[in-house]
Design an enzyme around this catalytic site. Sequence first.
Site: not given
Lengths: 133, 97, 118
Positions: C76-78, C81
């Site tokens: 999941v892209c930080i 997110a």
Amino acid sequence: MSEEKKKIMFTVRKAPHGSIYVYEGLEVKLIMAAYDADISVVFMDDGVFAVKQGQNTKALGIKGFEATYGALVDYEITKVFVDRLSMESRGMTEDDLLVIGEDEDTEEPIKPQVVDSDEIAAMMAEQHNILAF
Amino acid sequence: MLHTVNKSPFQNTSLESCIRFTRPGDVILLIEDGVLAAQAGTSKSAMLEEVLAKNEIYALQADLQARALTDLVPGIKVTDYEGFVELVEKHATHAWL
Amino acid sequence: MKLAVCIYEGPYNHEASDTAYNFIQAALKRGHEFKGIFFYHDGVYNVTKLMEPPQDDRHIANRWSQLGATGIDIVVCIAAAKRRGIVDDVLVPNVRISGLGQLTMMAIEADRLVVFGD
């Protein structure tokens, strides 16, 4: 590894500001520029509005990205293209495009390069992978 | 090159743009709402027929079935997810989102 | 072949997550290996354990979690997110939060990157 750099293309086809795709897509480009890849960016369809100069998102209260696009060359993203037909059919000319950096030697402003669709299609065919935003 | 199109051609110009950038040997795969283009007898059928003279067009079976599309423009090939994977094996892809 | 998938849209609202999942299942059946699956934009909502869909519908987050349990790297892209309130505490098991560098590596190292979105 003596392998050639992998060619990665970004296509930008969405209009800016109405959705986050162009903005977050730009974040990907800036990160990827730091890696060992041969990057190109193509603005087509409504994506050409992302490189229109004079954008001001202040009244929207949305963080804009014109300044970042203005520094693409500083990030060593120099292969930046605009699809001619997309641009012209949206009432824009080359003069409307924003500056993405300046030439190191001459200090001349650099703008995205306007090219025809067959040239873009030929470039697409050479890519290892393409990310669309 | 494999071009995936997931937009209805009646509401969006993605398919038209895709066609403009399609070269000989390229393949177009209609998925999600993109399969609405595959119907026979629509205002877009002629556009697809023109492409089919030069390029292969596939439509994803699961999406056709979900939308009750059975009468397709002649020449459009119906494929399943494994067929989708086979197309990806053969071509790099561009998603016309 | 080494494949990678990037998903841009959230669960249920758009078909992207479903198409991607079905594509991945078919690719695994055909013996392909995955460099990773990357969630970007609203795609980050696909793997929150807070979702509770009706029992007669698919559970999208659990489906991704089960795929992650097989050893596929689900990222999941930080940046995406954080912007949307997705943090480690709300993730289903077998997925992780990391940076855009992961997507970069997938784009470079996978033979094919397939993008699903709106």
